[in-house]
Design a protein around this motif. Structure first.
Motif, PDB file in Angstrom:
ATOM      1  N   THR A  45       6.326  -2.913 -10.555  1.00  0.00           N
ATOM      2  CA  THR A  45       5.402  -1.783 -10.634  1.00  0.00           C
ATOM      3  C   THR A  45       4.607  -1.829 -11.930  1.00  0.00           C
ATOM      4  N   LEU A  46       5.284  -2.070 -13.055  1.00  0.00           N
ATOM      5  CA  LEU A  46       4.596  -2.164 -14.348  1.00  0.00           C
ATOM      6  C   LEU A  46       3.579  -3.304 -14.360  1.00  0.00           C
ATOM      7  N   ILE A  47       3.980  -4.451 -13.829  1.00  0.00           N
ATOM      8  CA  ILE A  47       3.085  -5.610 -13.820  1.00  0.00           C
ATOM      9  C   ILE A  47       1.878  -5.354 -12.921  1.00  0.00           C
ATOM     10  N   LEU A  48       2.101  -4.758 -11.758  1.00  0.00           N
ATOM     11  CA  LEU A  48       0.979  -4.466 -10.866  1.00  0.00           C
ATOM     12  C   LEU A  48       0.037  -3.451 -11.498  1.00  0.00           C
ATOM     13  N   GLU A  49       0.579  -2.408 -12.125  1.00  0.00           N
ATOM     14  CA  GLU A  49      -0.271  -1.421 -12.804  1.00  0.00           C
ATOM     15  C   GLU A  49      -1.138  -2.092 -13.867  1.00  0.00           C
TER      16      GLU A  49
ATOM     17  N   VAL B 246       2.620  -0.844   7.426  1.00  0.00           N
ATOM     18  CA  VAL B 246       3.826  -1.315   6.759  1.00  0.00           C
ATOM     19  C   VAL B 246       3.755  -0.971   5.270  1.00  0.00           C
ATOM     20  N   TYR B 247       4.924  -0.852   4.655  1.00  0.00           N
ATOM     21  CA  TYR B 247       4.950  -0.594   3.225  1.00  0.00           C
ATOM     22  C   TYR B 247       5.997  -1.462   2.562  1.00  0.00           C
ATOM     23  N   PHE B 248       5.777  -1.664   1.276  1.00  0.00           N
ATOM     24  CA  PHE B 248       6.683  -2.467   0.463  1.00  0.00           C
ATOM     25  C   PHE B 248       7.055  -1.653  -0.754  1.00  0.00           C
ATOM     26  N   GLU B 249       8.331  -1.576  -1.045  1.00  0.00           N
ATOM     27  CA  GLU B 249       8.805  -0.875  -2.232  1.00  0.00           C
ATOM     28  C   GLU B 249       8.962  -1.900  -3.353  1.00  0.00           C
ATOM     29  N   LEU B 250       8.410  -1.572  -4.526  1.00  0.00           N
ATOM     30  CA  LEU B 250       8.475  -2.465  -5.680  1.00  0.00           C
ATOM     31  C   LEU B 250       9.541  -1.978  -6.656  1.00  0.00           C
TER      32      LEU B 250
ATOM     33  N   GLY C 173       7.970   5.424 -11.156  1.00  0.00           N
ATOM     34  CA  GLY C 173       8.261   4.115 -11.718  1.00  0.00           C
ATOM     35  C   GLY C 173       8.673   3.076 -10.691  1.00  0.00           C
ATOM     36  N   THR C 174       8.904   3.499  -9.458  1.00  0.00           N
ATOM     37  CA  THR C 174       9.210   2.573  -8.383  1.00  0.00           C
ATOM     38  C   THR C 174       8.017   2.601  -7.445  1.00  0.00           C
ATOM     39  N   GLY C 175       7.183   1.595  -7.526  1.00  0.00           N
ATOM     40  CA  GLY C 175       5.928   1.592  -6.786  1.00  0.00           C
ATOM     41  C   GLY C 175       6.090   1.307  -5.311  1.00  0.00           C
ATOM     42  N   VAL C 176       5.106   1.785  -4.561  1.00  0.00           N
ATOM     43  CA  VAL C 176       5.052   1.541  -3.132  1.00  0.00           C
ATOM     44  C   VAL C 176       3.660   1.035  -2.795  1.00  0.00           C
ATOM     45  N   LEU C 177       3.595  -0.036  -2.036  1.00  0.00           N
ATOM     46  CA  LEU C 177       2.340  -0.537  -1.486  1.00  0.00           C
ATOM     47  C   LEU C 177       2.336  -0.214   0.001  1.00  0.00           C
ATOM     48  N   LEU C 178       1.269   0.440   0.459  1.00  0.00           N
ATOM     49  CA  LEU C 178       1.151   0.812   1.863  1.00  0.00           C
ATOM     50  C   LEU C 178      -0.073   0.134   2.449  1.00  0.00           C
ATOM     51  N   ASP C 179       0.149  -0.645   3.488  1.00  0.00           N
ATOM     52  CA  ASP C 179      -0.946  -1.278   4.217  1.00  0.00           C
ATOM     53  C   ASP C 179      -1.264  -0.355   5.390  1.00  0.00           C
ATOM     54  N   THR C 180      -2.347   0.402   5.265  1.00  0.00           N
ATOM     55  CA  THR C 180      -2.676   1.397   6.281  1.00  0.00           C
ATOM     56  C   THR C 180      -3.149   0.765   7.583  1.00  0.00           C
TER      57      THR C 180
END
Length: 62
Positions: free
Chosen positions: A37-41, A28-32, A17-24
């Protein structure tokens, strides 16, 4: 086409439920927070704003 698309080098993991975006590409990564997370999903799954709102309404007991 969905409301949002991630860049090819970006990975989204909605873990616990706590999303993570990873720019490979940049490493770098961002914790949502849970709300983001719900809105992005919903935005990655739905094609229209109305569809995204319905999706969120079904998932959130408010």
């Amino acid at each position: 086409m969905t409301l949002l698309r991630l860049a090819e080098q970006t990975v989204f993991d909605p873990a616990d439920g706590t999303g993570v975006l990873l720019d490979t590409a940049e490493g770098v990564y961002f914790e949502l927070n849970p709300t983001a997370t719900l809105i992005l999903e919903a935005s990655l799954r739905c094609e229209t704003y109305d569809e995204a709102v319905r999706d969120l309404a079904e998932r959130i007991d408010a």
